[in-house]
Design an enzyme around this catalytic site. Structure first.
Site, PDB file in Angstrom:
ATOM      1  CE  LYS A   1     103.720  20.203 -12.318  1.00 39.72           C
ATOM      2  NZ  LYS A   1     102.857  19.106 -12.860  1.00 39.72           N
TER       3      LYS A   1
ATOM      4  N   GLY B   1     109.272  16.223 -10.842  1.00 42.08           N
ATOM      5  CA  GLY B   1     109.538  14.954 -11.515  1.00 42.08           C
ATOM      6  C   GLY B   1     108.746  13.810 -10.925  1.00 42.08           C
ATOM      7  CB  THR B   2     105.744  13.798  -8.722  1.00 42.55           C
ATOM      8  OG1 THR B   2     106.279  14.810  -7.872  1.00 42.55           O
ATOM      9  CG2 THR B   2     104.971  12.784  -7.905  1.00 42.55           C
ATOM     10  CB  THR B   3     104.378  12.538 -13.636  1.00 38.44           C
ATOM     11  OG1 THR B   3     103.425  13.439 -13.046  1.00 38.44           O
ATOM     12  CG2 THR B   3     103.661  11.644 -14.637  1.00 38.44           C
TER      13      THR B   3
ATOM     14  CG  HIS C   1     103.408  16.236  -3.368  1.00 38.69           C
ATOM     15  ND1 HIS C   1     104.454  15.849  -4.174  1.00 38.69           N
ATOM     16  CD2 HIS C   1     102.338  16.404  -4.200  1.00 38.69           C
ATOM     17  CE1 HIS C   1     104.039  15.773  -5.434  1.00 38.69           C
ATOM     18  NE2 HIS C   1     102.773  16.106  -5.474  1.00 38.69           N
TER      19      HIS C   1
ATOM     20  NE  ARG D   1     112.249  20.015 -13.604  1.00 35.24           N
ATOM     21  CZ  ARG D   1     111.180  20.080 -14.374  1.00 35.24           C
ATOM     22  NH1 ARG D   1     109.972  19.904 -13.831  1.00 35.24           N
ATOM     23  NH2 ARG D   1     111.283  20.313 -15.667  1.00 35.24           N
TER      24      ARG D   1
ATOM     25  CE  LYS E   1     107.753  24.374 -23.736  1.00 36.47           C
ATOM     26  NZ  LYS E   1     108.663  25.537 -23.932  1.00 36.47           N
TER      27      LYS E   1
END
Length: 309
Positions: free
Chosen positions: A59, A61-63, A119, A141, A275
């Site tokens: 969570k 910014g991996t995507t 990860h 992040r 978001k």
């Protein structure tokens, strides 16, 4: 496997109604399924010097990083109208080390795609990754937004309402270091130290910088992984086209990311697109929470030059 699990510290996520049990292996927390994949990768994965590892805690910014890197390395074969990113979840385009060792090896035989995502903390990467001298990109992040993103991702994955899964409890888990692949600060510090020792092999990217200055950071990313943009490409707007194609607004609006699940997957693709904003934590954190998490991050990251506020 069961014998190994018996020897490891355990943590049950109470806020998820005890639906996840995590095990502490090599000083990070992971699930049984991911631990099995980790052990397989550590024992059998053979990295190549041409590999490019996309490294991150969950969570962070991996995507987005996967999408940008995939678009960069495949731009000679696809453009913004033909890219597989338009028809598949990005996680199907870039294999994940802890789940897809065999697929990564198959990709080497059938294509030239060099990307591998993980990860895993730096200290727990397969020895061959370090020995191969391959390049790594690490994205990090603001921890407060990571906590909120993680909260909603897992809550929706287990179909729990916000009343059933109190945010205060997931905050305490993170604050105490009990998060997937965490403690988060240790995850960052491992890659940070390695990047200072090997700046030509590990690129550090801050999610917030990528949001505020996408063109310069995408250029930086492309150059680092060995796929720099030519002057003609820059003049033709190729960088901007990739940024627009990989934007949250575009990818989240695609039908594939609204309604489908990846092949063999359990989670809906939409869960990876909530978001894509900075600062959403302000809608969830009390002043006390902010002060607590800022204090521990200041202590843990002191002297690193990193700011996660």
């Amino acid at each position: 496997m069961e014998e190994i699990l018996k020897t490891l510290p355990q943590h049950t996520c109470s806020w998820l109604k005890h639906k996840i049990i995590m095990y502490k292996y090599q000083d990070f927390w992971t699930s049984k399924q991911l631990l099995e994949g980790t052990l397989m990768a550590q024992q059998s994965f053979k990295a190549e010097p041409s590999d490019v590892f996309l490294c991150s805690a969950p969570k962070t910014g991996t995507t987005w990083l996967k999408a940008l890197a995939f678009a960069i390395v495949t731009r000679e074969n696809f453009d913004e109208s033909t890219s597989p990113l338009l028809k598949k979840l990005v996680h199907e385009c870039v294999p994940f080390l802890e789940r897809q060792v065999e697929e990564i090896e198959h990709n080497r035989e059938s294509s030239s795609l060099p990307l591998v995502a993980t990860h895993l903390p730096y200290a727990s990467l397969p020895e061959s990754v370090i020995a191969s001298n391959c390049r790594m990109v690490y994205i990090y992040r603001n921890i407060k937004d990571v906590i909120v993103s993680n909260y909603h991702f897992l809550r929706e994955a287990f179909k729990l309402s916000m009343e059933d899964a109190p945010f205060e409890e997931t905050f305490e888990d993170f604050y105490n270091g009990n998060s997937s692949y965490g403690p988060y600060w240790d995850h960052i510090l491992g890659y940070r130290k390695a990047s200072l020792d090997m700046p030509d092999k590990i690129l550090f990217l801050k999610y917030e910088d990528l949001k505020s200055e996408p063109i310069s950071n995408v250029k930086r990313l492309a150059e680092f992984i060995g796929y720099p943009f030519s002057n003609d490409e820059e003049k033709a707007g190729v960088i901007e086209n990739i940024i627009n194609m990989c934007s949250f607004e575009n990818l989240s609006s695609l039908e594939v990311n609204k309604t489908r699940k990846p092949k063999g997957g359990m989670l809906e693709n939409r869960l990876y697109y909530r978001k894509g904003q900075d600062g959403d934590w302000k809608n969830y954190f009390t002043n006390e929470m902010k002060e607590k998490i800022d204090k521990i991050m200041d202590e843990k990251l002191s002297g690193t030059g990193l700011i996660l506020k």
